[in-house]
Design an enzyme around this catalytic site. Structure first.
Site, PDB file in Angstrom:
ATOM      1  CE  LYS A 125     -24.856 -14.771   7.404  1.00  0.00           C
ATOM      2  NZ  LYS A 125     -26.207 -14.422   7.857  1.00  0.00           N
ATOM      3  CD  GLN A 179     -27.141 -11.440   9.901  1.00  0.00           C
ATOM      4  OE1 GLN A 179     -26.857 -11.864   8.774  1.00  0.00           O
ATOM      5  NE2 GLN A 179     -27.137 -12.215  10.969  1.00  0.00           N
ATOM      6  CG  ASP A 191     -31.582 -15.684   4.902  1.00  0.00           C
ATOM      7  OD1 ASP A 191     -30.739 -16.520   5.253  1.00  0.00           O
ATOM      8  OD2 ASP A 191     -31.515 -14.473   5.175  1.00  0.00           O
TER       9      ASP A 191
HETATM   10  N1  GUN Z   1     -29.425 -14.321  11.761  1.00  0.00           N
HETATM   11  C1  GUN Z   1     -28.961 -15.472  12.291  1.00  0.00           C
HETATM   12  N2  GUN Z   1     -28.893 -16.434  11.343  1.00  0.00           N
HETATM   13  C2  GUN Z   1     -29.336 -15.873  10.198  1.00  0.00           C
HETATM   14  C3  GUN Z   1     -29.510 -16.366   8.874  1.00  0.00           C
HETATM   15  O1  GUN Z   1     -29.262 -17.535   8.537  1.00  0.00           O
HETATM   16  N3  GUN Z   1     -29.990 -15.461   7.974  1.00  0.00           N
HETATM   17  C4  GUN Z   1     -30.304 -14.180   8.316  1.00  0.00           C
HETATM   18  N4  GUN Z   1     -30.790 -13.380   7.356  1.00  0.00           N
HETATM   19  N5  GUN Z   1     -30.160 -13.706   9.517  1.00  0.00           N
HETATM   20  C5  GUN Z   1     -29.679 -14.541  10.461  1.00  0.00           C
END
Ligand code: GUN
Length: 287
Positions: free
Chosen positions: A53, A97, A120
């Site tokens: 990311k 995350q 998110d």
């Molecule tokens: N863990 C797995 N997918 C995601 C996501 O799209 N966002 C976040 N914050 N954690 C994740």
């Protein structure tokens, strides 16, 4: 029937090139979009995702901050970090995350995020807006799937859609977005009765289980001409695979997403899009 491929590489590249232009426009107006990521704990898979990311953001000109907490961190420390980031005017998007370690109350952390920086789309405010049909910052995987439908002009209105996932990140928000587009949605999970029958009758199957080979979606389980969106990721014989047995599903479906090269790339692209949206909102609010 041999399915056409829904190509996440092509569509995510398209989203990213639009995001890059939007970043340039914001920079011209004196705003440097910035994404802060928070990695709490020492899960190696999460560390890899956060690294990707960060790289994606840099690629489109979004600045990044990288915050890490050791596995022994306390709930209050993470809340404090989130509040610090909420109050930092240079930061437009915050990504914590998930999953967080077991001792942490995940909901409290998510609820502490400023809804305006919640890239998110998981805060109570943003999930409420989504369920009212007014979502702006929407969860990245579901909105990435909608972007795929838009690109390939796939109209889901009236379709019987089966979503095999009930998480806050994928299944629940996706059900709302499909409903907004007039699909008839069934959410399935580990306690669902007659999953086979539901899959067999579905016009659209979105599967996000990630437990191969225990759950494998094969061509014999789906309806001829159905659409299969594969959100699952698992390792099988040291290869990254989705929930679907791609070759057999391809012989029966009308459209299918590959893994890798499908929904995962869209999730990453939509995070960048949300970050730019958050930066634009911040700019509007400061004018
Ligand atoms: N863990 C797995 N997918 C995601 C996501 O799209 N966002 C976040 N914050 N954690 C994740």
């Amino acid at each position: 029937m041999v399915a056409r491929i829904i190509d996440g590489k092509v569509v995510s590249a398209d989203v990213k090139s639009k995001v890059k232009k939007a970043v340039e426009r914001l920079k011209d107006r004196g705003v440097q979009p910035c994404l802060a990521t928070v990695l709490a704990g020492d899960d190696p898979a999460s560390a890899t995702y956060v690294g990707s990311k960060q790289n994606d953001a840099k690629e489109v000109g979004i600045a990044t901050r990288d915050h890490r907490l050791a596995a022994t961190f306390k709930q209050s420390e993470l809340v404090e970090l989130v509040q610090l980031l909420n109050n930092d005017p240079e930061i437009h998007g915050i990504l914590v995350q998930l999953p967080l370690p077991k001792q942490i109350d995940e909901f409290e952390i998510i609820a502490a995020l400023s809804p305006l920086k919640d890239v998110d789309g998981l805060t109570p405010y943003n999930s409420g807006m989504l369920q009212s049909g007014m979502g702006l910052l929407k969860p990245c995987t579901p909105s990435g799937i909608m972007e795929l439908f838009d690109y390939y002009k796939i109209d889901v209105a009236g379709m019987d859609a089966v979503v095999v996932n009930r998480s806050n990140l994928v299944g629940k928000p996706l059900a709302l977005l499909l409903l907004e587009r007039d699909a008839t949605v069934t959410i399935c999970h580990s306690k669902t009765k007659d999953l086979d029958e539901k899959l067999r009758n579905a016009d659209l199957v979105v599967t996000a289980v990630g437990n191969r080979p225990r759950f494998t979606l094969t061509g014999s389980m789906i309806k001829e001409g159905s659409i299969v969106i594969d959100v699952g990721t698992a390792r099988l014989d040291n290869k990254l695979v989705g929930d679907a047995d791609f070759e057999s599903v391809k012989q029966k479906a009308s459209w299918v997403t590959p893994v890798p090269g499908g929904v995962g790339l869209m999730t990453r692209a939509m995070l960048l899009k949300n970050t730019v949206t958050a930066a634009s909102i911040a700019r509007e609010m400061s004018r």
